[in-house]
Design a protein around this motif. Structure first.
Motif, PDB file in Angstrom:
ATOM      1  N   ASP A 238       0.852  -1.185   0.000  1.00 24.88           N
ATOM      2  CA  ASP A 238       0.000   0.000   0.000  1.00 24.88           C
ATOM      3  C   ASP A 238       0.894   1.243   0.000  1.00 24.88           C
ATOM      4  OD1 ASP A 238      -1.594   2.206   0.747  1.00 24.88           O
ATOM      5  OD2 ASP A 238      -2.982   0.921   1.832  1.00 24.88           O
ATOM      6  N   ILE A 239       0.822   2.064  -1.071  1.00 27.72           N
ATOM      7  CA  ILE A 239       1.728   3.193  -1.213  1.00 27.72           C
ATOM      8  C   ILE A 239       1.530   4.225  -0.111  1.00 27.72           C
ATOM      9  CG2 ILE A 239       0.161   4.394  -2.799  1.00 27.72           C
ATOM     10  CD1 ILE A 239       4.026   4.475  -2.818  1.00 27.72           C
ATOM     11  N   SER A 240       0.272   4.455   0.313  1.00 28.64           N
ATOM     12  CA  SER A 240       0.022   5.444   1.364  1.00 28.64           C
ATOM     13  C   SER A 240       0.606   4.974   2.701  1.00 28.64           C
ATOM     14  CB  SER A 240      -1.481   5.710   1.501  1.00 28.64           C
ATOM     15  OG  SER A 240      -2.185   4.521   1.832  1.00 28.64           O
ATOM     16  N   LEU A 241       0.493   3.686   2.978  1.00 30.87           N
ATOM     17  CA  LEU A 241       1.064   3.132   4.204  1.00 30.87           C
ATOM     18  C   LEU A 241       2.579   3.218   4.167  1.00 30.87           C
ATOM     19  CD1 LEU A 241       0.512   1.687   6.889  1.00 30.87           C
ATOM     20  CD2 LEU A 241       0.595  -0.492   5.659  1.00 30.87           C
ATOM     21  N   TRP A 242       3.165   2.923   2.993  1.00 32.90           N
ATOM     22  CA  TRP A 242       4.624   2.985   2.851  1.00 32.90           C
ATOM     23  C   TRP A 242       5.120   4.416   3.033  1.00 32.90           C
ATOM     24  CZ3 TRP A 242       7.869   5.445  -0.714  1.00 32.90           C
ATOM     25  CH2 TRP A 242       9.217   5.058  -0.661  1.00 32.90           C
ATOM     26  N   LEU A 243       4.420   5.384   2.448  1.00 36.53           N
ATOM     27  CA  LEU A 243       4.810   6.786   2.601  1.00 36.53           C
ATOM     28  C   LEU A 243       4.721   7.228   4.055  1.00 36.53           C
ATOM     29  CD1 LEU A 243       3.170   8.433  -0.545  1.00 36.53           C
ATOM     30  CD2 LEU A 243       5.617   8.135  -0.096  1.00 36.53           C
ATOM     31  N   GLY A 244       3.689   6.749   4.757  1.00 39.65           N
ATOM     32  CA  GLY A 244       3.579   7.059   6.175  1.00 39.65           C
ATOM     33  C   GLY A 244       4.761   6.510   6.965  1.00 39.65           C
ATOM     34  N   GLN A 245       5.153   5.272   6.642  1.00 41.10           N
ATOM     35  CA  GLN A 245       6.329   4.679   7.289  1.00 41.10           C
ATOM     36  C   GLN A 245       7.585   5.485   6.983  1.00 41.10           C
ATOM     37  OE1 GLN A 245       5.498   0.583   5.557  1.00 41.10           O
ATOM     38  NE2 GLN A 245       6.307  -0.023   7.548  1.00 41.10           N
ATOM     39  N   LEU A 246       7.726   5.901   5.731  1.00 41.40           N
ATOM     40  CA  LEU A 246       8.921   6.646   5.314  1.00 41.40           C
ATOM     41  C   LEU A 246       9.018   7.980   6.040  1.00 41.40           C
ATOM     42  CD1 LEU A 246      11.367   6.632   3.409  1.00 41.40           C
ATOM     43  CD2 LEU A 246       9.929   7.790   1.701  1.00 41.40           C
ATOM     44  N   VAL A 247       7.903   8.692   6.146  1.00 44.43           N
ATOM     45  CA  VAL A 247       7.904   9.977   6.840  1.00 44.43           C
ATOM     46  C   VAL A 247       8.225   9.782   8.321  1.00 44.43           C
ATOM     47  CG1 VAL A 247       6.461  11.913   7.583  1.00 44.43           C
ATOM     48  CG2 VAL A 247       6.328  11.089   5.218  1.00 44.43           C
ATOM     49  N   GLY A 248       7.574   8.798   8.950  1.00 46.37           N
ATOM     50  CA  GLY A 248       7.841   8.530  10.365  1.00 46.37           C
ATOM     51  C   GLY A 248       9.290   8.145  10.614  1.00 46.37           C
ATOM     52  N   ALA A 249       9.849   7.295   9.744  1.00 48.77           N
ATOM     53  CA  ALA A 249      11.240   6.867   9.893  1.00 48.77           C
ATOM     54  C   ALA A 249      12.195   8.042   9.676  1.00 48.77           C
ATOM     55  CB  ALA A 249      11.546   5.748   8.901  1.00 48.77           C
ATOM     56  N   SER A 250      11.846   8.929   8.750  1.00 51.55           N
ATOM     57  CA  SER A 250      12.683  10.104   8.490  1.00 51.55           C
ATOM     58  C   SER A 250      12.706  11.033   9.698  1.00 51.55           C
ATOM     59  CB  SER A 250      12.169  10.858   7.260  1.00 51.55           C
ATOM     60  OG  SER A 250      12.251  10.063   6.102  1.00 51.55           O
ATOM     61  N   VAL A 251      11.574  11.174  10.369  1.00 50.35           N
ATOM     62  CA  VAL A 251      11.519  11.987  11.584  1.00 50.35           C
ATOM     63  C   VAL A 251      12.424  11.383  12.659  1.00 50.35           C
ATOM     64  CG1 VAL A 251      10.032  12.748  13.477  1.00 50.35           C
ATOM     65  CG2 VAL A 251       9.212  12.876  11.124  1.00 50.35           C
ATOM     66  N   VAL A 252      12.367  10.068  12.826  1.00 50.15           N
ATOM     67  CA  VAL A 252      13.222   9.390  13.807  1.00 50.15           C
ATOM     68  C   VAL A 252      14.693   9.592  13.465  1.00 50.15           C
ATOM     69  CG1 VAL A 252      13.907   7.134  14.739  1.00 50.15           C
ATOM     70  CG2 VAL A 252      11.485   7.674  14.426  1.00 50.15           C
ATOM     71  N   ALA A 253      15.036   9.473  12.174  1.00 51.01           N
ATOM     72  CA  ALA A 253      16.423   9.659  11.747  1.00 51.01           C
ATOM     73  C   ALA A 253      16.885  11.088  12.007  1.00 51.01           C
ATOM     74  CB  ALA A 253      16.561   9.311  10.264  1.00 51.01           C
ATOM     75  N   PHE A 254      16.045  12.049  11.690  1.00 50.57           N
ATOM     76  CA  PHE A 254      16.379  13.461  11.921  1.00 50.57           C
ATOM     77  C   PHE A 254      16.607  13.740  13.404  1.00 50.57           C
ATOM     78  CE2 PHE A 254      15.052  17.767  12.980  1.00 50.57           C
ATOM     79  CZ  PHE A 254      15.857  18.532  12.139  1.00 50.57           C
ATOM     80  N   LEU A 255      15.690  13.279  14.249  1.00 50.67           N
ATOM     81  CA  LEU A 255      15.803  13.523  15.682  1.00 50.67           C
ATOM     82  C   LEU A 255      16.985  12.771  16.289  1.00 50.67           C
ATOM     83  CD1 LEU A 255      12.026  13.379  16.738  1.00 50.67           C
ATOM     84  CD2 LEU A 255      13.459  15.405  16.420  1.00 50.67           C
ATOM     85  N   GLY A 256      17.221  11.550  15.807  1.00 44.88           N
ATOM     86  CA  GLY A 256      18.346  10.769  16.305  1.00 44.88           C
ATOM     87  C   GLY A 256      19.676  11.440  16.011  1.00 44.88           C
ATOM     88  N   HIS A 257      19.819  11.965  14.798  1.00 39.94           N
ATOM     89  CA  HIS A 257      21.067  12.648  14.437  1.00 39.94           C
ATOM     90  C   HIS A 257      21.214  13.960  15.196  1.00 39.94           C
ATOM     91  CE1 HIS A 257      23.919  14.982  11.937  1.00 39.94           C
ATOM     92  NE2 HIS A 257      24.509  13.815  11.849  1.00 39.94           N
ATOM     93  N   ALA A 258      20.108  14.686  15.362  1.00 40.31           N
ATOM     94  CA  ALA A 258      20.152  15.942  16.116  1.00 40.31           C
ATOM     95  C   ALA A 258      20.574  15.685  17.563  1.00 40.31           C
ATOM     96  CB  ALA A 258      18.778  16.618  16.074  1.00 40.31           C
ATOM     97  N   TRP A 259      20.040  14.637  18.166  1.00 36.89           N
ATOM     98  CA  TRP A 259      20.423  14.267  19.534  1.00 36.89           C
ATOM     99  C   TRP A 259      21.905  13.915  19.607  1.00 36.89           C
ATOM    100  CZ3 TRP A 259      18.733  13.903  24.526  1.00 36.89           C
ATOM    101  CH2 TRP A 259      19.433  13.034  25.372  1.00 36.89           C
ATOM    102  N   PHE A 260      22.396  13.150  18.643  1.00 36.00           N
ATOM    103  CA  PHE A 260      23.793  12.749  18.616  1.00 36.00           C
ATOM    104  C   PHE A 260      24.701  13.972  18.545  1.00 36.00           C
ATOM    105  CE2 PHE A 260      27.761  11.341  16.749  1.00 36.00           C
ATOM    106  CZ  PHE A 260      27.990  10.117  17.352  1.00 36.00           C
TER     107      PHE A 260
END
Length: 271
Positions: A238-260
Motif C-alpha cells: 500500500d503506497i500510502s502506508l509505505w509513505l507514512g512509514q517513510l515519513v515517520g522513519a525520516s523523523v526518527v532519523a532526523f531527531l536521532g542525528h540531532a540528539w547525537f
C-alpha cells in the motif's frame, strides 16, 4: 521537509566521507570472520544454519502453520527466513549501537573523526550481510519454487523506511550508551523479546483477534509483513502506508542525528 533534510544530510555525509565510509565498512565485514577457515563463506553458512534450526523448531516441534492451504516446509522456511532478514537487519544495528562510541574511544580523544559515521558503518556492514542472506533466499526459491514474483524488485523500497528508522535509533543509542552503560544490557533483553513479538516465526493471523492490533504497534511487524507480500505472495505494498512509514522513519532519523550532534561534545569528558 524533515524527511528530505535527513536524506540530504545522510547522503552528504556519505559523499563527503565516502572513501572512509567504504573502507570502514569493508574492514567491518572482513574483520568479522578474520582468522576463520571459511572466512566470508560464513556469511552464507550462518543464515542457512539458523534457517534450518528455526524451521525445524517452529514447523516440526511447535507445528506452526501459515493459513495458506499448504503444509510445505520449504514455503515455511522462506516465510521464516524473510522475517529473519528483516529482524536481523534491525537487531544487529541496535544491539551494537550503545557500545559504538566507548569501543572507539580513540576516535573521540585522539583523532578528529566524524563520529556520526560510526552507526553508518555498522548499518553498511549489516546491509551487506542482508544482501548475502537475500541471495541465499533467492537461490532457495529458484531451486524449489522457480522464479519469485516480479514484486521482489520492490524489496529494497520496503526496507528503506526500516533503514532510516534503524539509523536514527542507532544515533540515539550510540550517544546514550556513552552516558548510560547499562543501556547495552537493556537492549539485549529487549531484542530477545522483540524477536518473539515481531511475527518472525508466525503470521499475525495466528494470534487471537483481540491481540493482533497490539502486534502492529511493533514497527518491525509491518516491514516483515510487507517483505513477505513482495517476496512470496506477489502483492504490491500500500503506497500510502509505505509513505507514512517513510515519513515517520525520516523523523526518527532526523531527531536521532540531532540528539547525537547535541550530546557529542560531552563524549570526551565521560570517556
Amino acid at each position: 521537509m524533515i524527511g528530505g533534510n535527513t536524506l540530504n544530510r545522510f547522503t552528504f555525509m556519505r559523499w563527503r566521507h565516502r572513501e572512509l565510509l567504504l573502507a570502514l565498512i569493508e574492514r567491518e565485514v572482513t574483520g568479522r570472520y578474520r582468522g576463520s577457515i571459511a572466512g566470508l563463506l560464513w556469511s552464507f553458512l550462518n543464515p542457512l544454519l539458523m534457517l534450518l534450526v528455526y524451521t525445524f523448531v517452529f514447523s516440526v516441534v511447535f507445528k506452526v502453520r501459515w493459513d495458506t492451504g499448504s503444509d510445505s516446509k520449504s514455503q515455511f522456511a522462506l516465510l521464516v527466513f524473510t522475517g529473519m532478514m528483516v529482524f536481523n537487519l534491525f537487531s544487529e544495528c541496535i544491539s551494537r549501537a550503545p557500545g559504538l562510541i566507548p569501543s572507539n574511544a580513540n576516535y573521540v580523544k585522539k583523532v578528529v573523526f566524524p563520529l556520526d559515521l560510526l552507526p553508518g558503518v555498522i548499518l553498511g556492514a549489516v546491509l551487506f550481510h542482508t544482501l548475502v542472506s537475500f541471495i541465499v533466499w533467492l537461490i532457495f526459491h529458484l531451486l524449489v519454487f522457480g522464479l519469485p514474483p516480479f514484486t521482489t524488485l520492490l524489496f529494497p523500497l520496503v526496507l528503506l523506511p526500516l533503514v532510516l528508522f534503524t539509523l536514527g535509533l542507532s544515533w540515539f543509542l550510540a550517544s546514550l550508551g556513552v552516558y548510560l552503560r547499562d543501556i547495552g544490557q537493556v537492549i539485549g533483553v529487549l531484542m530477545s523479546a522483540l524477536m518473539l513479538l515481531s511475527a518472525v516465526f508466525y503470521p499475525v493471523s495466528a494470534l487471537p483477534t483481540a491481540y493482533q492490533h497490539w502486534l502492529y504497534l511493533n514497527p518491525l511487524t509491518l516491514v516483515i509483513e510487507s517483505s513477505r507480500d513482495v517476496l512470496i505472495w506477489g502483492v504490491v505494498p500500500d503506497i500510502s502506508l509505505w509513505l507514512g512509514q517513510l515519513v515517520g522513519a525520516s523523523v526518527v532519523a532526523f531527531l536521532g542525528h540531532a540528539w547525537f550532534e547535541k550530546t557529542r561534545q560531552g563524549f570526551a569528558d565521560v570517556l
